[in-house]
Design a protein around this motif. Structure first.
Motif: not given
Length: 74
Positions: A8-13, A22-36
């Protein structure tokens, strides 16, 4: 799919951090949190990259108060 299966957060700590570069992390978190993705970016800019803080921020910004409901009926 469990959290361990998603990077979910490849460059985070940490696993609960959202990497907005990360577009992939944003896409996954957006889906998980029901947000854009834009809502995720905005929330991260306001409360930081910790997923739990972003989730609370998003939930708070979507909730209404009793005053909001009363005013809507007038």
């Amino acid at each position: 799919m469990g959290n361990e299966d998603i990077n979910l957060a490849p460059n985070a700590t940490g696993i609960d951090r959202i990497d907005t570069s990360s577009d992939e992390a944003l896409r996954l978190w957006a889906g998980r949190l029901n947000a854009t993705a834009d809502q995720i970016r905005q929330a991260v800019s306001e409360v930081g990259d910790r997923a739990s803080d972003v989730e609370l921020h998003l939930k708070g910004s979507r909730s209404t108060t009793n005053d909001d409901r009363i005013n809507a009926t007038r």
